[in-house]
Design an enzyme around this catalytic site. Sequence first.
Site, PDB file in Angstrom:
ATOM      1  N   GLY A 236       2.176  14.245  -0.718  1.00 18.62           N
ATOM      2  CA  GLY A 236       1.810  12.967  -0.122  1.00 18.62           C
ATOM      3  C   GLY A 236       2.722  12.616   1.035  1.00 18.62           C
ATOM      4  O   GLY A 236       3.718  13.298   1.308  1.00 18.62           O
TER       5      GLY A 236
ATOM      6  N   SER B  62       5.912  -0.894  -3.669  1.00 25.53           N
ATOM      7  CA  SER B  62       5.192  -1.242  -2.447  1.00 25.53           C
ATOM      8  C   SER B  62       5.442  -2.710  -2.137  1.00 25.53           C
ATOM      9  O   SER B  62       5.641  -3.525  -3.041  1.00 25.53           O
ATOM     10  CB  SER B  62       3.694  -0.999  -2.631  1.00 25.53           C
ATOM     11  OG  SER B  62       2.953  -1.608  -1.590  1.00 25.53           O
ATOM     12  N   SER B  63       5.393  -3.059  -0.855  1.00 30.64           N
ATOM     13  CA  SER B  63       5.598  -4.456  -0.476  1.00 30.64           C
ATOM     14  C   SER B  63       4.445  -5.343  -0.924  1.00 30.64           C
ATOM     15  O   SER B  63       4.571  -6.575  -0.926  1.00 30.64           O
ATOM     16  CB  SER B  63       5.782  -4.564   1.041  1.00 30.64           C
ATOM     17  OG  SER B  63       4.634  -4.081   1.721  1.00 30.64           O
ATOM     18  N   CYS B  64       3.316  -4.757  -1.338  1.00 27.36           N
ATOM     19  CA  CYS B  64       2.176  -5.573  -1.778  1.00 27.36           C
ATOM     20  C   CYS B  64       2.420  -6.216  -3.140  1.00 27.36           C
ATOM     21  O   CYS B  64       1.596  -6.989  -3.617  1.00 27.36           O
ATOM     22  CB  CYS B  64       0.902  -4.745  -1.805  1.00 27.36           C
ATOM     23  SG  CYS B  64       0.828  -3.548  -3.146  1.00 27.36           S
TER      24      CYS B  64
ATOM     25  N   TYR C 217      -3.814  -2.543  -7.524  1.00 25.72           N
ATOM     26  CA  TYR C 217      -2.741  -1.621  -7.126  1.00 25.72           C
ATOM     27  C   TYR C 217      -1.383  -2.304  -7.253  1.00 25.72           C
ATOM     28  O   TYR C 217      -0.415  -1.730  -7.764  1.00 25.72           O
ATOM     29  CB  TYR C 217      -2.975  -1.159  -5.685  1.00 25.72           C
ATOM     30  CG  TYR C 217      -1.880  -0.293  -5.112  1.00 25.72           C
ATOM     31  CD1 TYR C 217      -1.767   1.047  -5.481  1.00 25.72           C
ATOM     32  CD2 TYR C 217      -0.965  -0.809  -4.194  1.00 25.72           C
ATOM     33  CE1 TYR C 217      -0.763   1.850  -4.948  1.00 25.72           C
ATOM     34  CE2 TYR C 217       0.032  -0.017  -3.665  1.00 25.72           C
ATOM     35  CZ  TYR C 217       0.129   1.306  -4.042  1.00 25.72           C
ATOM     36  OH  TYR C 217       1.125   2.095  -3.519  1.00 25.72           O
TER      37      TYR C 217
ATOM     38  N   LYS D 273       1.977  -1.410  -9.582  1.00 26.55           N
ATOM     39  CA  LYS D 273       3.326  -1.199  -9.042  1.00 26.55           C
ATOM     40  C   LYS D 273       4.339  -2.162  -9.667  1.00 26.55           C
ATOM     41  O   LYS D 273       5.491  -1.782  -9.922  1.00 26.55           O
ATOM     42  CB  LYS D 273       3.310  -1.346  -7.517  1.00 26.55           C
ATOM     43  CG  LYS D 273       2.642  -0.176  -6.799  1.00 26.55           C
ATOM     44  CD  LYS D 273       3.413   1.107  -7.036  1.00 26.55           C
ATOM     45  CE  LYS D 273       2.847   2.283  -6.284  1.00 26.55           C
ATOM     46  NZ  LYS D 273       3.606   3.531  -6.549  1.00 26.55           N
TER      47      LYS D 273
ATOM     48  N   HIS E 118      -4.740   3.717   6.156  1.00 27.99           N
ATOM     49  CA  HIS E 118      -4.101   2.457   6.503  1.00 27.99           C
ATOM     50  C   HIS E 118      -4.290   2.182   7.991  1.00 27.99           C
ATOM     51  O   HIS E 118      -4.785   3.022   8.745  1.00 27.99           O
ATOM     52  CB  HIS E 118      -2.618   2.503   6.138  1.00 27.99           C
ATOM     53  CG  HIS E 118      -2.374   2.483   4.665  1.00 27.99           C
ATOM     54  ND1 HIS E 118      -2.100   3.629   3.928  1.00 27.99           N
ATOM     55  CD2 HIS E 118      -2.368   1.469   3.769  1.00 27.99           C
ATOM     56  CE1 HIS E 118      -1.934   3.299   2.655  1.00 27.99           C
ATOM     57  NE2 HIS E 118      -2.093   2.004   2.536  1.00 27.99           N
TER      58      HIS E 118
ATOM     59  N   ARG F 275       2.385  -7.363  10.517  1.00 22.08           N
ATOM     60  CA  ARG F 275       2.823  -6.308   9.605  1.00 22.08           C
ATOM     61  C   ARG F 275       4.103  -5.666  10.126  1.00 22.08           C
ATOM     62  O   ARG F 275       4.380  -5.658  11.326  1.00 22.08           O
ATOM     63  CB  ARG F 275       1.737  -5.230   9.459  1.00 22.08           C
ATOM     64  CG  ARG F 275       0.456  -5.696   8.781  1.00 22.08           C
ATOM     65  CD  ARG F 275       0.653  -5.987   7.323  1.00 22.08           C
ATOM     66  NE  ARG F 275      -0.598  -6.377   6.676  1.00 22.08           N
ATOM     67  CZ  ARG F 275      -1.031  -7.617   6.557  1.00 22.08           C
ATOM     68  NH1 ARG F 275      -0.308  -8.615   7.063  1.00 22.08           N
ATOM     69  NH2 ARG F 275      -2.170  -7.890   5.956  1.00 22.08           N
TER      70      ARG F 275
END
Length: 314
Positions: free
Chosen positions: A14, A108-110, A137, A141, A180, A210
């Site tokens: 990845g 992840s920042s999400c 998602y 996380k 993305h 972003r």
Amino acid sequence: MDRDSRIYVAGHRGLVGAAILRRLQGEGYENLITRTSAELDLTDARAVEDFFASEKPEYVFLAAAKVGGIMANDTYPADFIRDNLTIQLNVIDAAYRHDAEKLLFLGSSCIYPRLAPQPMKEEHLLTGELEPTNEPYAIAKIAGIKLCQSYNRQYGSNYISVMPTNLYGPGDNFDLRNSHVLPALIRKFHEAKERGAESVEVWGSGTPRREFLHVDDLADACVYLMRIYSGDEPVNVGVGQDISIGELAGLVRGVVGFEGGLAYDTSKPDGTPRKLLDVSRLESLGWRAKTPLRNGIEQTYEWFLRTSSVKSGG
């Protein structure tokens, strides 16, 4: 983490895993353990158990995950929460039961609330509602972070979590169905330039902001933190600066050399209004990002051109 330590990079094909592997190889680590998804299905608990029993990794970089952009998250929510929960549980639990010395979990920042104060601090976790378009998602996380903290608390393990901002770089996914925003823009502008198109469609209003981090910078931060940081608190990894999607589109257009205009499709979702990480904790630990955004986009576009040429037989 010595040069001869047994180090497992989960998800080495990845975007993030490949960058971590490059970083480790570049620093002279030779005892690196990898498996493709065909060789080891991380959603298969028995297979993961057998792998850890036979390989006994001392250090684990958990970069394996099911990832995608807004469309993919919105279309396959069950896949995103199920696969990520399963991978995380299998790897973290096996690492504990087979005495891995340390594990680094990639979040992840999400994970932060949709309307979190900006820039987002680590302590903002679980203080508000998530962004609906990628909530499954994000919940997976968050569960990964809590798994690491809970194993540390109950078993005295040494598991750390890092929260990267939006990533890009060599090895990115340029498939317009599930990529993305930054790689999608690179491909859109390149193909529009090839066709001689008058404009390029940009999803949403262009106003969301972003933050973008080159994946090689993230890999550098991960190896650095694996060496020097231990603690329950997650660590944000970013550049500490953001840019609007409209400004990003203009930057990519300049790098690609597309001379047409921009057409905003406001029927498409904007997602979270702003996502900027507070990186003061990381900077206090002695690390800062190094790659300027335009330079990183230029490198990524060059990689895209090379690999596109190879794939097309050029």
